[in-house]
Enzyme design. Structure first.
Site, PDB file in Angstrom:
ATOM      1  N   LYS A 113     -13.443 -27.456  20.616  1.00 34.67           N
ATOM      2  CA  LYS A 113     -13.704 -26.002  20.752  1.00 34.67           C
ATOM      3  C   LYS A 113     -15.206 -25.901  20.583  1.00 34.67           C
ATOM      4  CE  LYS A 113      -9.504 -23.649  20.436  1.00 34.67           C
ATOM      5  NZ  LYS A 113      -8.557 -22.678  20.205  1.00 34.67           N
ATOM      6  N   LYS A 196      -4.099 -30.317  28.496  1.00 33.98           N
ATOM      7  CA  LYS A 196      -2.990 -29.528  28.281  1.00 33.98           C
ATOM      8  C   LYS A 196      -3.261 -28.207  29.022  1.00 33.98           C
ATOM      9  CE  LYS A 196      -3.131 -26.642  24.436  1.00 33.98           C
ATOM     10  NZ  LYS A 196      -3.157 -25.797  23.347  1.00 33.98           N
ATOM     11  N   LYS A 199      -4.207 -21.056  27.600  1.00 31.95           N
ATOM     12  CA  LYS A 199      -4.195 -19.779  28.278  1.00 31.95           C
ATOM     13  C   LYS A 199      -5.795 -19.403  28.217  1.00 31.95           C
ATOM     14  CE  LYS A 199      -2.203 -17.807  23.932  1.00 31.95           C
ATOM     15  NZ  LYS A 199      -2.806 -18.298  22.834  1.00 31.95           N
TER      16      LYS A 199
HETATM   17  N1  AQP Z   1       0.455 -26.459  27.144  1.00 33.93           N
HETATM   18  C1  AQP Z   1       1.291 -26.358  26.257  1.00 33.93           C
HETATM   19  N2  AQP Z   1       2.625 -27.019  26.319  1.00 33.93           N
HETATM   20  C2  AQP Z   1       3.466 -26.753  25.018  1.00 33.93           C
HETATM   21  N3  AQP Z   1       3.085 -25.966  24.091  1.00 33.93           N
HETATM   22  C3  AQP Z   1       1.999 -25.334  23.958  1.00 33.93           C
HETATM   23  N4  AQP Z   1       1.344 -24.405  23.127  1.00 33.93           N
HETATM   24  C4  AQP Z   1       0.247 -24.093  23.616  1.00 33.93           C
HETATM   25  N5  AQP Z   1      -0.034 -24.666  24.753  1.00 33.93           N
HETATM   26  C5  AQP Z   1       1.101 -25.416  25.049  1.00 33.93           C
HETATM   27  C6  AQP Z   1       2.164 -24.130  21.788  1.00 33.93           C
HETATM   28  O1  AQP Z   1       2.232 -22.755  21.791  1.00 33.93           O
HETATM   29  C7  AQP Z   1       2.247 -22.246  20.435  1.00 33.93           C
HETATM   30  C8  AQP Z   1       1.147 -21.196  20.495  1.00 33.93           C
HETATM   31  O2  AQP Z   1      -0.267 -21.567  20.730  1.00 33.93           O
HETATM   32  P1  AQP Z   1      -1.495 -20.439  20.360  1.00 33.93           P
HETATM   33  O3  AQP Z   1      -1.446 -19.699  21.266  1.00 33.93           O
HETATM   34  O4  AQP Z   1      -1.366 -20.137  18.922  1.00 33.93           O
HETATM   35  O5  AQP Z   1      -2.855 -21.834  20.339  1.00 33.93           O
HETATM   36  P2  AQP Z   1      -2.886 -22.970  21.100  1.00 33.93           P
HETATM   37  O6  AQP Z   1      -2.181 -24.141  21.022  1.00 33.93           O
HETATM   38  O7  AQP Z   1      -4.373 -23.103  21.091  1.00 33.93           O
HETATM   39  O8  AQP Z   1      -2.572 -22.232  22.624  1.00 33.93           O
HETATM   40  P3  AQP Z   1      -3.398 -22.101  24.034  1.00 33.93           P
HETATM   41  O9  AQP Z   1      -2.623 -21.653  25.209  1.00 33.93           O
HETATM   42  O10 AQP Z   1      -4.240 -23.497  24.229  1.00 33.93           O
HETATM   43  O11 AQP Z   1      -4.283 -20.930  23.542  1.00 33.93           O
HETATM   44  P4  AQP Z   1      -5.964 -20.907  23.504  1.00 33.93           P
HETATM   45  O12 AQP Z   1      -6.346 -21.297  24.953  1.00 33.93           O
HETATM   46  O13 AQP Z   1      -6.116 -19.629  23.047  1.00 33.93           O
HETATM   47  O14 AQP Z   1      -6.358 -21.984  22.528  1.00 33.93           O
HETATM   48  C9  AQP Z   1       1.846 -23.402  19.533  1.00 33.93           C
HETATM   49  O15 AQP Z   1       2.746 -24.060  18.996  1.00 33.93           O
HETATM   50  C10 AQP Z   1       1.276 -24.524  20.764  1.00 33.93           C
HETATM   51  O16 AQP Z   1       1.507 -25.740  20.505  1.00 33.93           O
END
Ligand code: AQP
Length: 333
Positions: A113, A196, A199
């Site tokens: 990050k 991965k 979002k």
């Molecule tokens: N690609 C993924 N496949 C499976 N699980 C996923 N999760 C996120 N991306 C995937 C799971 O979603 C839950 C909530 O995630 P979060 O929004 O708290 O944070 P994150 O993991 O950082 O998700 P993003 O989409 O990657 O968000 P940003 O881009 O804002 O950092 C968690 O259980 C996560 O494992």
């Protein structure tokens, strides 16, 4: 018998992706049968990235509505907003003082990050310790998470063990991770299926959001990377065919058809056929989900009452653990 506790959280940082749905929300729904589930909208974690005021409050209500549309039942489970339960930040401070600086510096997500972010704030560094507070406050037994969170869960376990060992008492339950049973722990990006789906990805062609319309879904899946095998070969092979495997995982999770069955159905078919099937099923699935979403999202009175009720219920549990911690370390006068 008392049900064991599941805790998980999601950040209101923008439009959720199909990865968030498969990796988290669809599991959250299923776990309600066997466990007592506590789910949190992690708005404090979201602040580690700059958020515009109106966007953040809208995103919180959007994520709550998506959770409800995905089948989280506030009568069976607790769903609440992290900043509404002050014990999270109170325990966070205490755990800061029980966490080794070097251990946090090793966190891969932090290292990734800081390369992507211009706003490298202390909250970003502290992120996994707030996550530890979230989980440990509720004496969590298991945490359903995606693969990206495994290192953080290991850290939470270390912090809890360290605290328990210092005071010679079991103050915190040592939580375990719970990974997805149908390969959904890491949905990959469409154009680069070795990373991965996230979002916050700047290239929106990498992700399917839960709000993409039919035409956008069609375009994105049509562009999704497969491979150049000739003849085409629709086989599940994460190492050698990551693009095809990713499409099969998405398909299997939204249709509930097993990956083996899908492989049989697409034997001797080409990648166009597979993509068409993915497009049609994703459109169908997301249209249904959105219908339920709009039902909740338009009813702010209902949302607000769920939020108040959730915070009251969560706080009841959180207070018990925090009081135990205060008593243990000598903050009880
Ligand atoms: N690609 C993924 N496949 C499976 N699980 C996923 N999760 C996120 N991306 C995937 C799971 O979603 C839950 C909530 O995630 P979060 O929004 O708290 O944070 P994150 O993991 O950082 O998700 P993003 O989409 O990657 O968000 P940003 O881009 O804002 O950092 C968690 O259980 C996560 O494992």
């Amino acid at each position: 018998m008392k049900k064991k506790i599941i805790f998980s959280g999601i950040q209101p940082t923008g439009l959720l992706t199909i990865g968030n749905y498969i990796g988290a929300l669809s599991q959250w729904k299923k776990l309600q049968k066997k466990y007592f589930c506590i789910y949190c909208i992690a708005d404090l974690h979201a602040l580690t990235i700059f958020q515009k005021k109106n966007m953040l409050s809208n995103n919180i209500l959007d994520v709550l509505s998506i959770c409800l549309a995905s089948g989280i039942n506030p009568k069976k489970s607790i769903i609440f907003i992290q900043s509404h339960v002050p014990q999270h930040t109170q325990l966070n401070w205490i755990l800061n003082c029980f966490t080794n600086f070097g251990a946090i510096r090793r966190m891969t997500q932090f290292k990734e990050k800081i390369y992507l972010n211009k706003n490298i704030n202390v909250g970003l560094f502290n992120y996994p310790i707030l996550m530890a507070a979230d989980i440990l406050l509720y004496q969590t037994y298991k945490i359903p998470v995606g693969k990206d969170q495994i290192q953080h869960i290991e850290l939470v376990r270390d912090i809890a063990n360290r605290f328990n060992n210092i005071y010679g008492k079991k103050i915190f339950t040592i939580p375990k991770k719970k990974l997805h049973e149908n390969y959904g722990s890491c949905i990959m990006s469409l154009l680069s299926p070795i990373k991965k789906m996230s979002k916050s990805d700047n290239n929106k062609n990498n992700i399917i959001t839960l709000f993409d319309n039919d035409l956008t879904i069609r375009k994105k899946i049509q562009y999704a990377i497969t491979d150049s095998d000739n003849p085409p070969n629709i086989k599940f092979d994460l190492k050698n065919k990551p693009g095809i495997s990713n499409l099969l995982i998405i398909l299997s999770n939204i249709t509930e058809i097993s990956i083996q069955k899908l492989e049989c159905n697409f034997n001797n078919k080409n990648y166009y056929d597979l993509k068409e099937f993915v497009i049609n099923n994703l459109c169908l699935f997301l249209n249904k989900l959105r219908k339920k979403f709009f039902f909740y999202r338009q009813n702010e009175i209902l949302l607000k009452s769920i939020i108040i009720d959730g915070a009251q219920k969560a706080e009841k549990y959180a207070k018990i653990t925090l009081e135990k911690v205060y008593n243990t370390i000598g903050l009880d006068i």
